[in-house]
Scaffold this active site. Structure first.
Site, mmCIF file in Angstrom:
data_model
loop_
_atom_site.group_PDB
_atom_site.id
_atom_site.type_symbol
_atom_site.label_atom_id
_atom_site.label_comp_id
_atom_site.label_asym_id
_atom_site.label_seq_id
_atom_site.Cartn_x
_atom_site.Cartn_y
_atom_site.Cartn_z
ATOM 1 N N SER A 24 -15.469 74.203 -7.549
ATOM 2 C CA SER A 24 -14.849 72.865 -7.467
ATOM 3 C C SER A 24 -13.705 72.874 -6.451
ATOM 4 O O SER A 24 -12.905 71.943 -6.393
ATOM 5 C CB SER A 24 -14.326 72.424 -8.836
ATOM 6 O OG SER A 24 -13.372 73.342 -9.320
ATOM 7 N N ASN A 109 -9.325 74.633 -19.494
ATOM 8 C CA ASN A 109 -9.815 73.340 -20.009
ATOM 9 C C ASN A 109 -8.692 72.328 -20.171
ATOM 10 O O ASN A 109 -8.818 71.170 -19.772
ATOM 11 C CB ASN A 109 -10.546 73.544 -21.347
ATOM 12 C CG ASN A 109 -11.766 74.427 -21.196
ATOM 13 O OD1 ASN A 109 -12.154 74.766 -20.072
ATOM 14 N ND2 ASN A 109 -12.360 74.815 -22.301
ATOM 15 N N THR A 154 -20.007 24.788 -5.520
ATOM 16 C CA THR A 154 -20.755 25.435 -6.601
ATOM 17 C C THR A 154 -22.150 25.616 -6.037
ATOM 18 O O THR A 154 -22.620 24.774 -5.258
ATOM 19 C CB THR A 154 -20.820 24.564 -7.880
ATOM 20 O OG1 THR A 154 -21.503 23.352 -7.589
ATOM 21 C CG2 THR A 154 -19.432 24.244 -8.438
ATOM 22 N N HIS A 155 -22.781 26.722 -6.373
ATOM 23 C CA HIS A 155 -24.097 27.065 -5.789
ATOM 24 C C HIS A 155 -24.030 27.111 -4.258
ATOM 25 O O HIS A 155 -25.037 26.876 -3.590
ATOM 26 C CB HIS A 155 -25.180 26.072 -6.220
ATOM 27 C CG HIS A 155 -25.167 25.757 -7.685
ATOM 28 N ND1 HIS A 155 -25.882 26.484 -8.603
ATOM 29 C CD2 HIS A 155 -24.480 24.831 -8.396
ATOM 30 C CE1 HIS A 155 -25.663 25.996 -9.814
ATOM 31 N NE2 HIS A 155 -24.803 24.995 -9.727
ATOM 32 N N SER A 276 -20.294 43.797 19.645
ATOM 33 C CA SER A 276 -21.649 44.347 19.745
ATOM 34 C C SER A 276 -21.749 45.228 20.980
ATOM 35 O O SER A 276 -21.074 44.982 21.978
ATOM 36 C CB SER A 276 -22.636 43.184 19.840
ATOM 37 O OG SER A 276 -23.855 43.606 20.409
ATOM 38 N N LYS A 282 -20.083 38.808 21.115
ATOM 39 C CA LYS A 282 -19.975 38.884 19.667
ATOM 40 C C LYS A 282 -18.598 39.296 19.154
ATOM 41 O O LYS A 282 -17.937 40.172 19.688
ATOM 42 C CB LYS A 282 -20.995 39.904 19.102
ATOM 43 C CG LYS A 282 -22.434 39.487 19.171
ATOM 44 C CD LYS A 282 -22.792 38.253 18.338
ATOM 45 C CE LYS A 282 -22.682 38.436 16.858
ATOM 46 N NZ LYS A 282 -23.769 39.245 16.271
ATOM 47 N N ASN A 284 -17.589 40.311 15.372
ATOM 48 C CA ASN A 284 -18.189 40.494 14.048
ATOM 49 C C ASN A 284 -17.141 40.872 12.995
ATOM 50 O O ASN A 284 -16.244 41.670 13.280
ATOM 51 C CB ASN A 284 -19.256 41.597 14.109
ATOM 52 C CG ASN A 284 -20.423 41.203 14.987
ATOM 53 O OD1 ASN A 284 -20.801 40.029 15.038
ATOM 54 N ND2 ASN A 284 -20.978 42.169 15.695
ATOM 55 N N GLU A 289 -17.438 43.237 6.000
ATOM 56 C CA GLU A 289 -18.778 43.683 5.589
ATOM 57 C C GLU A 289 -18.710 45.071 4.952
ATOM 58 O O GLU A 289 -19.353 45.336 3.939
ATOM 59 C CB GLU A 289 -19.712 43.731 6.797
ATOM 60 C CG GLU A 289 -20.047 42.353 7.352
ATOM 61 C CD GLU A 289 -20.745 42.457 8.697
ATOM 62 O OE1 GLU A 289 -21.893 42.915 8.741
ATOM 63 O OE2 GLU A 289 -20.132 42.097 9.707
ATOM 64 N N TYR A 316 -15.302 71.176 -24.260
ATOM 65 C CA TYR A 316 -15.452 71.229 -22.804
ATOM 66 C C TYR A 316 -16.853 71.667 -22.413
ATOM 67 O O TYR A 316 -17.426 72.583 -22.995
ATOM 68 C CB TYR A 316 -14.419 72.198 -22.183
ATOM 69 C CG TYR A 316 -14.582 72.306 -20.675
ATOM 70 C CD1 TYR A 316 -13.993 71.373 -19.830
ATOM 71 C CD2 TYR A 316 -15.377 73.298 -20.101
ATOM 72 C CE1 TYR A 316 -14.177 71.436 -18.456
ATOM 73 C CE2 TYR A 316 -15.559 73.371 -18.731
ATOM 74 C CZ TYR A 316 -14.954 72.432 -17.907
ATOM 75 O OH TYR A 316 -15.136 72.494 -16.551
ATOM 76 N N GLN A 321 -16.709 68.977 -14.627
ATOM 77 C CA GLN A 321 -16.231 69.257 -13.267
ATOM 78 C C GLN A 321 -16.861 68.291 -12.263
ATOM 79 O O GLN A 321 -16.238 67.920 -11.271
ATOM 80 C CB GLN A 321 -16.583 70.706 -12.912
ATOM 81 C CG GLN A 321 -16.301 71.073 -11.486
ATOM 82 C CD GLN A 321 -16.563 72.533 -11.214
ATOM 83 O OE1 GLN A 321 -15.993 73.405 -11.868
ATOM 84 N NE2 GLN A 321 -17.434 72.835 -10.263
HETATM 85 N N1 ARG Z 1 -13.187 73.650 -12.376
HETATM 86 C C1 ARG Z 1 -13.262 73.314 -13.771
HETATM 87 C C2 ARG Z 1 -13.362 71.768 -13.925
HETATM 88 O O1 ARG Z 1 -13.127 71.077 -12.973
HETATM 89 C C3 ARG Z 1 -12.026 73.784 -14.463
HETATM 90 C C4 ARG Z 1 -12.240 74.122 -15.888
HETATM 91 C C5 ARG Z 1 -13.146 75.285 -16.027
HETATM 92 N N2 ARG Z 1 -13.290 75.669 -17.384
HETATM 93 C C6 ARG Z 1 -14.277 76.421 -17.801
HETATM 94 N N3 ARG Z 1 -14.305 76.679 -19.083
HETATM 95 N N4 ARG Z 1 -15.170 76.926 -16.994
HETATM 96 O O2 ARG Z 1 -13.679 71.281 -14.978
#
Ligand code: ARG
Length: 489
Positions: A24, A109, A154-155, A276, A282, A284, A289, A316, A321
């Site tokens: 992560s 966690n 409306t509409h 464009s 143009k 735009n 958008e 958890y 993650q």
């Molecule tokens: N990178 C993990 C997350 O974003 C952190 C917690 C990891 N905990 C674990 N028990 N592997 O959730």
């Protein structure tokens, strides 16, 4: 050094693909600063509770300060997440005898849940500031246009005359509700899971109130299992972001329509327009958008979050993650879109003359004319609706004579004999007098709009104060924490 996480239980290193698949680290850049503060608050508390020595505390804190100053770039990105990478760097800097004590009484966690709440609350505060600026711009523009006639739709068909002020204030009211939703969500985000450890809390005599307060949270989360398992706060914020983006997307859609030669109500400033590569003439409205398109991205994040969380057993699970990048993306896209729309609104050219001409086109005064028949001639509204409906098929702007002819045909008598006057008819056909007559609460009459906008400005300054207070509380807590850390080194 060897991987501080895997060296015990696991005897093999992950392959490159496994590492990339499970890491992560990329999304964790968003929580680097949060993690350092959380480590600091936890360490101070561990020492105060007699869980680690003063000397270990001071070594850990100076290591953390160094890591904070060096920035995240010096961390080893081959670790599975920022928590382990940061702890490993700390141990590299001060040794395991001191550095290895920092993780006492907690788990990744509770650590990651705290980090996400910490980082998300900054996002909320910054989006709230952005929304306040948008709301201020919409309100200011609205105040400038309480006499600017435009057709209401409306509409997407011409319906009744209104004013540009009334139209803009409608959008501003929606944004005000978005502000309220974020403030309310903030209260549920700004609570602290730290100390819940893996899920069952810890046997160390930690003080969860102290860490929560030091980090600027309002209180610790009560149930340690809920604290590490729940991500409903992410779903709630992503839903609020989605609502914002849907409101923005509707404004963007109108800006796109208004910029066409068919409408020609308004023109985006060149800064917000594109051209464009082939058609040299143009101009735009690409920014609008893209805003409409990006609303899909944010709603997509909400769908992802809901689906990731659905069906997860307590407590958890690593699936969680996968949720973090979606909240980061949706927060960043939302903030950027709000800022962009503020700029567009502040620089928009309004074609008042076109709006005024169009305000009466398509017999927009028909409702007021029918109402006048009811008021002056005393007939039921449904009957008046039939008479004006019949007339609208032929006469673009009916006269008293036209009305009499139809009423004679349908009812056997002339409405002028029942009290309908020339002045009544011509007054009903005037778009400005239509607007002026709609002076009930929430209506577009200039007097009503003036009151509504004055009320709104009062509410906005109260909201602004509330947001600044929330901001200040966090800022002060973190300043104090930094000071305390310095005194303990
Ligand atoms: N990178 C993990 C997350 O974003 C952190 C917690 C990891 N905990 C674990 N028990 N592997 O959730």
């Amino acid at each position: 050094m060897s991987d501080i996480l895997r060296r015990g239980r696991l005897s093999k290193s992950p392959g490159e693909e496994m590492r990339a698949y499970t890491s992560s680290m990329d999304a964790d850049k968003w929580i680097f600063e949060a993690d350092v503060y959380i480590d600091m608050a936890h360490t101070l508390m561990l020492q105060e509770q007699g869980i680690i020595s003063k000397d270990d505390c001071s070594q850990i804190l100076s290591g953390l300060l160094q890591i904070k100053e060096e920035g995240m770039e010096t961390l080893d990105f081959s670790y599975e997440d920022i928590h382990i990478s940061l702890e490993s760097r700390l141990i590299d800097l001060i040794g395991e005898d001191a550095g290895g004590r920092m993780h006492s009484g907690r788990s990744r966690n509770d650590e990651v849940a705290t980090c996400i709440r910490f980082a998300l609350r900054s996002e909320l505060l910054s989006i709230l500031e952005d929304l306040m600026k948008l709301e201020t711009a919409l309100t200011a523009l609205s105040s400038d246009h309480i006499y600017t006639l435009m057709p209401g739709f409306t509409h997407l068909q011409h319906a009744q005359p209104t004013t540009f002020a009334h139209h803009l204030a409608a959008h501003a009211d929606a944004i005000e509700r978005d502000i309220g939703r974020l403030i309310s969500a903030y209260g549920r985000v700004n609570i602290c899971p730290l100390g819940s450890a893996a899920f069952a809390s810890t046997g160390f005599p930690i003080d969860r109130y102290v860490t929560a307060a030091r980090l600027g949270f309002s209180k610790p989360m009560t149930n340690s299992m809920d604290a590490v398992s729940s991500r409903d706060f992410l779903i709630e914020c992503a839903a609020a972001f989605s609502n914002i983006m849907i409101n923005l997307s509707r404004m963007a859609e109108e800006l796109i329509l208004w910029s066409t030669p068919e409408f020609n109500f308004a023109e985006l400033d060149d800064t917000y327009a594109s051209t464009s590569s082939i058609m040299p003439q143009k101009k735009n409205p690409d920014t609008a958008e893209l805003m409409r398109g990006k609303s899909g991205t944010v709603v997509g994040s909400l769908a992802a979050l809901v689906t990731i969380c659905k069906g997860l057993p307590l407590s958890y699970n690593r699936d969680l993650q996968e949720a973090t990048p979606h909240i980061i993306k949706s927060a960043h896209v939302t903030g950027a879109s709000v800022r962009m729309l503020t700029g567009i609104m502040e620089t928009l050219t309004i074609h008042e003359d076109v709006m005024k001409t169009q305000s009466a086109a398509g017999f927009t005064t028909a409702t007021e004319l029918a109402d006048t028949l009811v008021r002056e001639a005393g007939i039921p509204f449904r009957t008046a609706h039939r008479i004006i409906g019949t007339l609208s098929k032929t006469a673009a702007v009916p006269s008293l004579k036209d009305i009499d002819a139809v009423s004679y045909d349908l009812l056997g008598f002339k409405l002028s004999d029942k009290g309908l006057t020339e002045e009544g008819v011509s007054g009903a056909l005037d778009p400005m007098s239509n607007v002026e007559r709609r002076r009930v609460v929430g209506g577009p009459s200039p007097a009503q709009m003036r009151d509504d906008l004055a009320d709104k400005k009062r509410r906005l300054s109260a909201l602004q104060k509330e947001i600044w207070d929330m901001d200040l509380a966090v800022e002060k807590a973190l300043e104090n924490l930094t000071e305390e850390v310095k005194t303990k080194i």
